[in-house]
Design a protein around this motif. Structure first.
Motif, PDB file in Angstrom:
ATOM      1  N   GLY A 143     -15.889 -61.630 -35.427  1.00 19.62           N
ATOM      2  CA  GLY A 143     -15.548 -62.207 -36.712  1.00 19.62           C
ATOM      3  C   GLY A 143     -14.969 -63.599 -36.602  1.00 19.62           C
ATOM      4  O   GLY A 143     -15.185 -64.452 -37.472  1.00 19.62           O
ATOM      5  N   THR A 144     -14.251 -63.835 -35.504  1.00 17.88           N
ATOM      6  CA  THR A 144     -13.646 -65.151 -35.291  1.00 17.88           C
ATOM      7  C   THR A 144     -14.691 -66.194 -34.942  1.00 17.88           C
ATOM      8  O   THR A 144     -14.569 -67.371 -35.306  1.00 17.88           O
ATOM      9  CB  THR A 144     -12.591 -65.058 -34.164  1.00 17.88           C
ATOM     10  OG1 THR A 144     -11.607 -64.098 -34.529  1.00 17.88           O
ATOM     11  CG2 THR A 144     -11.926 -66.400 -33.925  1.00 17.88           C
ATOM     12  N   ASP A 145     -15.730 -65.757 -34.226  1.00 22.25           N
ATOM     13  CA  ASP A 145     -16.770 -66.705 -33.788  1.00 22.25           C
ATOM     14  C   ASP A 145     -18.145 -66.114 -34.123  1.00 22.25           C
ATOM     15  O   ASP A 145     -18.751 -65.420 -33.308  1.00 22.25           O
ATOM     16  CB  ASP A 145     -16.642 -66.961 -32.288  1.00 22.25           C
ATOM     17  CG  ASP A 145     -17.641 -67.992 -31.775  1.00 22.25           C
ATOM     18  OD1 ASP A 145     -18.445 -68.509 -32.586  1.00 22.25           O
ATOM     19  OD2 ASP A 145     -17.629 -68.277 -30.554  1.00 22.25           O
ATOM     20  N   PRO A 146     -18.661 -66.400 -35.322  1.00 25.98           N
ATOM     21  CA  PRO A 146     -19.955 -65.836 -35.738  1.00 25.98           C
ATOM     22  C   PRO A 146     -21.127 -66.262 -34.856  1.00 25.98           C
ATOM     23  O   PRO A 146     -22.181 -65.608 -34.874  1.00 25.98           O
ATOM     24  CB  PRO A 146     -20.137 -66.377 -37.168  1.00 25.98           C
ATOM     25  CG  PRO A 146     -18.770 -66.774 -37.610  1.00 25.98           C
ATOM     26  CD  PRO A 146     -18.050 -67.222 -36.376  1.00 25.98           C
ATOM     27  N   ASP A 147     -20.953 -67.317 -34.091  1.00 25.53           N
ATOM     28  CA  ASP A 147     -22.037 -67.806 -33.237  1.00 25.53           C
ATOM     29  C   ASP A 147     -22.004 -67.193 -31.834  1.00 25.53           C
ATOM     30  O   ASP A 147     -22.864 -67.511 -31.006  1.00 25.53           O
ATOM     31  CB  ASP A 147     -21.967 -69.336 -33.124  1.00 25.53           C
ATOM     32  CG  ASP A 147     -22.197 -70.022 -34.468  1.00 25.53           C
ATOM     33  OD1 ASP A 147     -23.043 -69.520 -35.232  1.00 25.53           O
ATOM     34  OD2 ASP A 147     -21.523 -71.034 -34.747  1.00 25.53           O
ATOM     35  N   LEU A 148     -21.027 -66.352 -31.579  1.00 24.09           N
ATOM     36  CA  LEU A 148     -20.875 -65.776 -30.245  1.00 24.09           C
ATOM     37  C   LEU A 148     -22.038 -64.823 -29.936  1.00 24.09           C
ATOM     38  O   LEU A 148     -22.324 -63.907 -30.710  1.00 24.09           O
ATOM     39  CB  LEU A 148     -19.550 -65.008 -30.169  1.00 24.09           C
ATOM     40  CG  LEU A 148     -19.182 -64.365 -28.831  1.00 24.09           C
ATOM     41  CD1 LEU A 148     -19.101 -65.406 -27.725  1.00 24.09           C
ATOM     42  CD2 LEU A 148     -17.858 -63.623 -28.960  1.00 24.09           C
ATOM     43  N   VAL A 149     -22.717 -65.062 -28.819  1.00 23.25           N
ATOM     44  CA  VAL A 149     -23.839 -64.205 -28.425  1.00 23.25           C
ATOM     45  C   VAL A 149     -23.662 -63.619 -27.022  1.00 23.25           C
ATOM     46  O   VAL A 149     -24.406 -62.714 -26.641  1.00 23.25           O
ATOM     47  CB  VAL A 149     -25.186 -64.966 -28.494  1.00 23.25           C
ATOM     48  CG1 VAL A 149     -25.496 -65.351 -29.922  1.00 23.25           C
ATOM     49  CG2 VAL A 149     -25.181 -66.189 -27.581  1.00 23.25           C
ATOM     50  N   ASP A 150     -22.717 -64.118 -26.266  1.00 25.40           N
ATOM     51  CA  ASP A 150     -22.483 -63.637 -24.901  1.00 25.40           C
ATOM     52  C   ASP A 150     -21.643 -62.370 -24.966  1.00 25.40           C
ATOM     53  O   ASP A 150     -20.441 -62.411 -25.252  1.00 25.40           O
ATOM     54  CB  ASP A 150     -21.770 -64.716 -24.088  1.00 25.40           C
ATOM     55  CG  ASP A 150     -21.639 -64.355 -22.613  1.00 25.40           C
ATOM     56  OD1 ASP A 150     -21.783 -63.162 -22.271  1.00 25.40           O
ATOM     57  OD2 ASP A 150     -21.381 -65.273 -21.800  1.00 25.40           O
ATOM     58  N   PHE A 168      -9.308 -49.072 -30.150  1.00 23.78           N
ATOM     59  CA  PHE A 168      -8.724 -50.328 -29.665  1.00 23.78           C
ATOM     60  C   PHE A 168      -9.816 -51.270 -29.171  1.00 23.78           C
ATOM     61  O   PHE A 168      -9.800 -52.473 -29.461  1.00 23.78           O
ATOM     62  CB  PHE A 168      -7.715 -50.041 -28.541  1.00 23.78           C
ATOM     63  CG  PHE A 168      -6.377 -49.599 -29.038  1.00 23.78           C
ATOM     64  CD1 PHE A 168      -5.325 -50.496 -29.162  1.00 23.78           C
ATOM     65  CD2 PHE A 168      -6.165 -48.279 -29.410  1.00 23.78           C
ATOM     66  CE1 PHE A 168      -4.093 -50.095 -29.639  1.00 23.78           C
ATOM     67  CE2 PHE A 168      -4.936 -47.862 -29.892  1.00 23.78           C
ATOM     68  CZ  PHE A 168      -3.895 -48.768 -30.009  1.00 23.78           C
ATOM     69  N   PHE A 169     -10.752 -50.721 -28.440  1.00 24.88           N
ATOM     70  CA  PHE A 169     -11.857 -51.520 -27.916  1.00 24.88           C
ATOM     71  C   PHE A 169     -12.685 -52.104 -29.060  1.00 24.88           C
ATOM     72  O   PHE A 169     -12.956 -53.312 -29.106  1.00 24.88           O
ATOM     73  CB  PHE A 169     -12.729 -50.646 -27.006  1.00 24.88           C
ATOM     74  CG  PHE A 169     -13.731 -51.403 -26.185  1.00 24.88           C
ATOM     75  CD1 PHE A 169     -13.472 -51.700 -24.859  1.00 24.88           C
ATOM     76  CD2 PHE A 169     -14.948 -51.820 -26.727  1.00 24.88           C
ATOM     77  CE1 PHE A 169     -14.394 -52.384 -24.083  1.00 24.88           C
ATOM     78  CE2 PHE A 169     -15.871 -52.511 -25.974  1.00 24.88           C
ATOM     79  CZ  PHE A 169     -15.596 -52.798 -24.646  1.00 24.88           C
ATOM     80  N   THR A 170     -13.062 -51.253 -29.998  1.00 26.68           N
ATOM     81  CA  THR A 170     -13.964 -51.672 -31.072  1.00 26.68           C
ATOM     82  C   THR A 170     -13.308 -52.669 -32.016  1.00 26.68           C
ATOM     83  O   THR A 170     -13.944 -53.645 -32.452  1.00 26.68           O
ATOM     84  CB  THR A 170     -14.456 -50.447 -31.859  1.00 26.68           C
ATOM     85  OG1 THR A 170     -15.131 -49.568 -30.953  1.00 26.68           O
ATOM     86  CG2 THR A 170     -15.406 -50.843 -32.964  1.00 26.68           C
ATOM     87  N   ARG A 171     -12.049 -52.450 -32.347  1.00 22.51           N
ATOM     88  CA  ARG A 171     -11.353 -53.398 -33.224  1.00 22.51           C
ATOM     89  C   ARG A 171     -11.271 -54.779 -32.603  1.00 22.51           C
ATOM     90  O   ARG A 171     -11.424 -55.803 -33.290  1.00 22.51           O
ATOM     91  CB  ARG A 171      -9.955 -52.873 -33.583  1.00 22.51           C
ATOM     92  CG  ARG A 171      -9.984 -51.726 -34.587  1.00 22.51           C
ATOM     93  CD  ARG A 171      -8.587 -51.379 -35.070  1.00 22.51           C
ATOM     94  NE  ARG A 171      -7.749 -50.828 -34.006  1.00 22.51           N
ATOM     95  CZ  ARG A 171      -7.683 -49.538 -33.702  1.00 22.51           C
ATOM     96  NH1 ARG A 171      -8.418 -48.649 -34.351  1.00 22.51           N
ATOM     97  NH2 ARG A 171      -6.875 -49.121 -32.744  1.00 22.51           N
ATOM     98  N   ALA A 172     -11.055 -54.828 -31.294  1.00 20.28           N
ATOM     99  CA  ALA A 172     -10.985 -56.128 -30.610  1.00 20.28           C
ATOM    100  C   ALA A 172     -12.348 -56.810 -30.587  1.00 20.28           C
ATOM    101  O   ALA A 172     -12.447 -58.031 -30.766  1.00 20.28           O
ATOM    102  CB  ALA A 172     -10.457 -55.943 -29.198  1.00 20.28           C
ATOM    103  N   VAL A 173     -13.393 -56.033 -30.360  1.00 18.44           N
ATOM    104  CA  VAL A 173     -14.751 -56.600 -30.390  1.00 18.44           C
ATOM    105  C   VAL A 173     -15.067 -57.132 -31.788  1.00 18.44           C
ATOM    106  O   VAL A 173     -15.591 -58.239 -31.945  1.00 18.44           O
ATOM    107  CB  VAL A 173     -15.788 -55.545 -29.958  1.00 18.44           C
ATOM    108  CG1 VAL A 173     -17.202 -56.035 -30.241  1.00 18.44           C
ATOM    109  CG2 VAL A 173     -15.634 -55.220 -28.472  1.00 18.44           C
TER     110      VAL A 173
END
Length: 290
Positions: free
Chosen positions: A245-252, A235-240
């Protein structure tokens, strides 16, 4: 409320014929999510750190300190358990750090050596009030699976418990570690036989591979402590994965770990409710047939 001895939580579940969840912590966020789920359910939970997890972090103490802090602040009873430790020194360290329980896993040893090592752990931990779990009948999965038909023998289990003084016993009844599909078929008759033969609680490892109905039946047959890791990790990994995947620029990492935490908590809550209500639900069904 808050940090509670494992012995008290397992004893309450054992006396009531219910199950209690013992969920693996991989990092602080999983501990927080598990406790959040327990608080939502209004039920106790056991946080457990494995020897493998301690090795991943480089030491047991940092994650243990974080879990003890999370447990102490919880609105429900939370215990801390050392899972699958083959290193007796690590067991002693967990006792010093304030763990309420330890699992010494000597199942890889010849029977007589498993008895001797487990008895040493019990002798060290019991005077300090630390609950000791052991394993008999190797449970498959990580580090090499056993042959499919391997099971814990009730007569050997009774001798093992008497010889070691252990407080709970993890038994091989058909589950396997690290299963991603919930397809394991448990030997319910063997669980009932072990429950009748032993005066202590039984522990189910590899529960991630067991479907809800089978888990409920196992608790009714005599299982008490139900260990879950892989299922909740999913559950944790699928959400991550979805967040990234929704925001390829996410780094935080706080943002995508928050998504994992939000996904894990409700499933932890659901499982705890399933375990706590299973025996009562079965009793209600049986009573309704009379």
């Amino acid at each position: 409320m808050g940090l509670t001895p494992t012995r008290a939580l397992v004893a309450d579940a054992f006396a009531a014929g219910n199950g209690i969840g013992s969920f693996n912590v991989l990092h602080l966020e999983t501990a927080e999510a598990i406790v959040e789920g327990a608080e939502a359910a209004g039920l106790p939970v056991i946080l457990q750190i494995s020897e493998n997890c301690a090795s991943y972090h480089g030491a047991l103490e940092p994650l243990a300190a974080a879990c003890l802090s999370v447990a102490s602040a919880a609105a429900v009873p939370v215990a801390l358990h050392l899972d699958h430790a083959q290193d007796e020194d690590l067991v002693h360290q967990a006792v010093r750090l304030g763990f309420g329980s330890v699992m010494y896993d000597g199942a890889h040893l010849p029977y007589s050596e498993n008895v001797a090592a487990t008895a040493r752990v019990v002798k060290h931990a019991e005077p300090l009030g630390v609950f000791v779990e052991a394993e008999l009948g190797k449970i498959g999965g990580k580090d090499g699976a056993h042959a499919p038909g391997v099971r814990t023998d009730p007569f050997e289990a009774a001798d093992f418990v008497m010889s070691t003084g252990v407080d709970a016993l993890a038994v091989a009844v058909g589950s396997s570690h690290a299963m991603a599909q919930r397809t394991a078929a448990l030997d319910l008759d063997l669980i009932a036989e072990l429950h009748s033969a032993l005066p202590i609680p039984l522990v189910l490892h590899g529960s991630s591979g067991v479907a809800d109905a089978m888990l409920a039946a196992a608790i009714t047959a005599g299982m008490t402590k139900i260990n879950v890791s892989t299922h909740l990790n999913g559950f944790f990994t699928r959400a991550v994965r979805q967040s990234l995947g929704t925001d390829p620029d996410l780094v935080d990492s706080r943002k995508y770990f928050s998504a994992g935490r939000r996904a894990l908590a409700p499933e932890a809550s659901r499982l705890l409710s399933l375990f706590a209500l299973s025996a009562n639900a079965e009793k209600a069904v049986t009573h309704g047939k009379d």
